[in-house]
Design a protein around this motif. Structure first.
Motif, short mmCIF file in Angstrom:
data_model
loop_
_atom_site.label_atom_id
_atom_site.label_comp_id
_atom_site.label_asym_id
_atom_site.label_seq_id
_atom_site.Cartn_x
_atom_site.Cartn_y
_atom_site.Cartn_z
N VAL A 11 -9.03 -31.31 2.04
CA VAL A 11 -8.19 -31.37 3.22
C VAL A 11 -7.05 -30.74 3.12
CG1 VAL A 11 -6.59 -33.03 4.55
CG2 VAL A 11 -9.19 -33.58 3.88
N ARG A 13 -7.37 -27.62 1.63
CA ARG A 13 -7.83 -26.34 2.31
C ARG A 13 -7.97 -26.44 3.72
NH1 ARG A 13 -13.13 -26.28 -0.15
NH2 ARG A 13 -13.21 -24.13 0.57
N ALA A 14 -7.99 -27.68 4.18
CA ALA A 14 -8.33 -27.58 5.57
C ALA A 14 -6.91 -27.14 6.32
CB ALA A 14 -8.58 -29.17 6.35
N VAL A 15 -5.98 -27.43 5.78
CA VAL A 15 -4.56 -26.96 6.30
C VAL A 15 -3.98 -25.77 5.53
CG1 VAL A 15 -4.16 -29.36 7.19
CG2 VAL A 15 -3.29 -28.90 4.73
N GLU A 49 1.05 -31.22 2.21
CA GLU A 49 -0.03 -30.30 1.97
C GLU A 49 0.02 -29.14 2.86
OE1 GLU A 49 -1.62 -29.87 -0.47
OE2 GLU A 49 -1.99 -31.87 -1.58
N GLY B 124 -13.05 -37.41 6.92
CA GLY B 124 -12.21 -37.60 5.84
C GLY B 124 -10.75 -37.02 5.56
N ALA B 125 -10.59 -36.39 6.67
CA ALA B 125 -9.48 -35.84 7.21
C ALA B 125 -8.32 -36.52 7.67
CB ALA B 125 -9.64 -34.18 7.52
N GLN B 137 -16.70 -25.37 7.55
CA GLN B 137 -15.40 -25.38 7.15
C GLN B 137 -14.64 -26.24 7.79
OE1 GLN B 137 -13.69 -23.18 4.79
NE2 GLN B 137 -11.92 -24.70 5.23
N VAL B 138 -13.58 -27.37 7.38
CA VAL B 138 -12.90 -28.30 7.79
C VAL B 138 -11.52 -27.51 8.40
CG1 VAL B 138 -11.85 -30.32 7.68
CG2 VAL B 138 -14.00 -30.22 6.72
N HIS B 139 -11.17 -27.92 9.61
CA HIS B 139 -9.72 -27.33 9.83
C HIS B 139 -8.91 -28.53 10.38
CE1 HIS B 139 -10.91 -23.00 10.37
NE2 HIS B 139 -11.96 -23.53 10.48
N ALA B 140 -7.83 -28.90 9.84
CA ALA B 140 -7.23 -30.00 10.08
C ALA B 140 -5.83 -29.72 10.90
CB ALA B 140 -6.92 -31.00 8.94
N ARG B 141 -5.15 -30.73 11.25
CA ARG B 141 -3.77 -30.59 12.04
C ARG B 141 -3.89 -29.65 13.24
NH1 ARG B 141 -0.06 -29.58 7.09
NH2 ARG B 141 -0.18 -31.54 6.12
#
Lengths: 525, 160
Positions: A11, A13-15, A49, B124-125, B137-141
């Motif tokens: 996560v 990495r996701a941000v 993060e 899970g983010a 690939q996960v992208h959050a916010r």
């Protein structure tokens, strides 16, 4: 050499953590600055993060949330001033010493003691921070003594059902069979939960250590970790960690000099929520549809492939090393009533400071949501928090002073579950969330029992009629029907999927009748 | 479908490697889907034979689990999280934006084979909702602007 730490957690990495690490590397090369970037686990302070840390005389200093654009000014700050590196307190992203951030400082981290500090796949880091102390102690003990310690610690299953772990251990240990198994339920499908993911990605040796101790104590030489396919990073990290542990003699024919064999294998789920139910999970490992089994027989006696099986959630197994290393009484000194030890609560949804909060049981939901979480991210009024995943109740702020304790939550028709808390502001409509809970149940039901298979679809239809009608008598009738249906699902379903789908529906109806077009009086009837 | 027979060597290789694993069916299906991109019809009889299962048992498992596909995937798969945490941060509006931008439903695939939409329930983010997964690939916010840009990148990639 300048040493920086940035998480490799999925996560983070996701941000953008990878982009920040790349930018740091590039900018350091351009400046011909020797730089060592260590990719650690995440602290779980997710609103910060990507969180960059550097060493200083006062411990690690934090900076966040960092974007690649901040990299030049950060490197200026780290290298420019005459003081120690890591004292660039003037930078706009400076957070001071990370361990002094109140969110972290006030936590009681047992399970997540290494979070954000160590590199996930470094055995040296793990050992340097207390790793394998539990296993070493366990190898010197008789299996029965280990089981007694787990029993005495008061540890209860962290997956949601909160069954006393030691009783399962004793049952599996006492079962007579040529082959037994330890199965870790890492099918963390509940929205609002991510502690299992963090632990598997960030501290895989802790889970491995817990499973080895369990295997040795109950007489199992094979363990499976069933991980949901939505967690590819966790799967990769675990596979790598198994190989490292095997090379170091922690897995294989003679585990840690015990003379006993134990090995582990990851099994990957395939997108079925129901496989988080322990018997459906066993069916899935066996290569079948994830259909729930009737109990008894208990998995402890007839589990995987019909053999005695210890099934536990990630956090339950990961709690064991510390119990064995520090003693059952150390562990049971945390918590309240029959909820002993610590629980990693997870703050999610519409929350200003989302992240992981590991505390002893007994703090209130208000301390968690308002204290740690800092209220809603949107800044709008807090409407409710769903505790315990999609099968948990929506709790209104008027009940936020309830202590986070298994029994206290059960007493108000809610549950702690896996410790996930999803916060919602006043724009979220609870009638549509009730409908969503039923729709989710309809999509994910294994279909074995009628209340869950049929009840979920009928429930959606009832909610639709309730919302659509303008006739108050009709609305009242539909609300009555919905409550009745919840009752049937709760008491008539084979497992928690159908049984607890009633929780979010009934709580939405009880506490937020206006969202259904009802007044309080009608809803209470 | 004759061209599916081209996949038989892959299927046989996976079966030879994994068929004696206890509870082999899910690992075998994952391996075939990983190597081929989906589970071809031709695989079902081969798997059933190798594992001594009925065709119905193999079909039953494939259809039970959301992950397994029986048709080739689009070049990009976008899975927007629709669970409670992401809903509390505007996931439903993002889903509507996706449907409108691509003129597809929640499970649709664009006509040019560029992009498939799939709902997912939790990545899970949740501490950084809303989130999606694009090609692993996960992208959050996530913001509406960021989502639009990600989709545009997938479409441009299809054009070349």
């Amino acid at each position: 050499m300048l040493k920086l730490y940035i998480p490799c957690d999925s996560v983070a990495r996701a941000v953008g953590a990878d982009q920040v690490a790349d930018a740091l590397q590039r900018e350091a090369e351009r400046r011909q600055l020797p730089l060592d970037i260590q990719r650690t686990s995440s602290r779980g302070l997710y609103w910060l993060e990507p969180l960059l840390e550097c060493d200083s005389a006062q411990g690690r200093q934090g900076f966040g949330p960092v974007t690649p654009d901040d990299v030049p000014s950060l490197l200026d700050a780290f290298t420019g001033e005459p003081g120690e590196p890591g004292e660039p307190g003037g930078h706009s992203l400076a957070l001071g010493p990370v361990e002094d951030i109140p969110y972290l400082k006030t936590q009681q981290r047992l399970l997540f003691a290494r979070a954000g500090i160590t590199r996930p796949l470094s055995l040296d880091d793990y050992r340097a921070h207390g790793g394998f102390a539990g296993l070493e102690a366990a190898v010197a003990l008789d299996g029965a003594e280990v089981v007694a310690a787990v029993l005495d610690s008061g540890l209860r299953g962290r997956g949601g059902a909160a069954f006393p772990a030691g009783i399962k251990w004793r049952t599996v240990r006492d079962a007579v069979a040529g082959q037994k198994y330890v199965v870790c339920n890492a099918d963390e499908g509940d929205s609002g939960t991510f502690a299992d993911r963090m632990l598997m990605e960030g501290d895989p040796f802790l889970l491995i250590e817990g499973m080895i101790i369990a295997g040795l104590a109950v007489g199992a030489d094979k363990g499976y970790i069933y991980v949901r396919s939505e967690y590819p990073d966790a799967i990769r990290v675990l596979d790598q960690a198994f190989a490292i542990a095997r090379d170091a003699g922690y897995l294989g024919s003679d585990v840690a000099g015990s003379g006993q064999a134990f090995d582990l294998e990851v099994r990957v789920g395939a997108g079925a929520y129901i496989c988080g139910e322990e018997t459906a999970l066993l069916e899935s490992i066996e290569g079948k549809r994830g259909i729930v089994r009737a109990k008894p027989p208990l998995p402890a006696l007839q589990g995987l492939f019909g053999l005695p099986t210890l099934v536990h959630n990630v956090l339950t197994l990961a709690s064991v090393p510390i119990i064995i290393a520090k003693g059952a009484s150390f562990y049971r000194d945390f918590g309240m009533g029959r909820s002993l030890g610590t629980m990693p609560f997870q703050l999610a949804g519409n929350i200003r400071q989302g992240g992981l909060v590991e505390r002893a049981f007994g703090l209130t939901l208000r301390e968690l949501v308002e204290g740690y979480g800092g209220g809603t991210a949107s800044g709008r009024p807090l409407k409710a928090a769903q505790v315990g995943g999609p099968l948990g109740a929506w709790v209104p702020p008027s009940h936020f002073d309830t202590p986070l304790d298994y029994e206290a939550f059960a007493a108000m028709g809610a549950m702690l579950g896996h410790g996930g808390v999803v916060v919602a502001d006043d724009t979220l409509n609870m009638a549509s969330m009730a409908r969503f809970a039923l729709q989710f149940c309809a999509e994910e039901s294994c279909g074995k029992c009628t209340p869950c298979r049929i009840g979920s679809t009928r429930g959606m239809e009832v909610v639709d009629r309730l919302i659509a009608t303008s006739d108050m008598t009709e609305r009242h009738d539909q609300a009555l029907l919905l409550r009745d249906l919840c009752d049937t699902m709760q008491y008539g379903s084979l497992c928690a999927m159908g049984g607890m789908t009633a929780y979010p529906v009934a709580s939405a109806l009880k506490y937020f009748p206006a969202d259904f077009g009802l007044t309080h009086t009608e809803a209470a009837q | 479908m004759p061209d599916e027979l081209l996949h038989l060597p892959v299927i046989h290789r996976v079966l030879a490697r994994d068929k004696d694993t206890p509870g082999a069916l899910l690992p075998i299906l994952h391996a075939i889907q990983h190597d081929i991109g989906y589970i071809p019809d031709a695989a079902v009889a081969e798997i059933a034979h190798a594992l001594n299962l009925s065709l119905a048992e193999v079909h039953g498992v494939i259809s039970f689990y959301h992950d397994f596909r029986t048709t080739p995937p689009a070049r990009h798969t976008l899975r927007l999280c629709r669970a409670e945490s992401c809903q509390s941060r505007g996931a439903e509006a993002l889903a509507a934006q996706l449907r409108e931008q691509l003129a597809l439903d929640d499970h649709g695939t664009s006509a040019d084979g560029a992009i498939s939409l799939r709902p997912v329930y939790c990545l899970g983010a949740c501490a950084c909702s809303p989130a999606l997964e694009l090609d692993g690939q996960v992208h959050a916010r996530l913001t509406p602007e960021r989502l639009r840009a990600l989709v545009n990148a997938c479409r441009e990639d299809a054009a070349c």
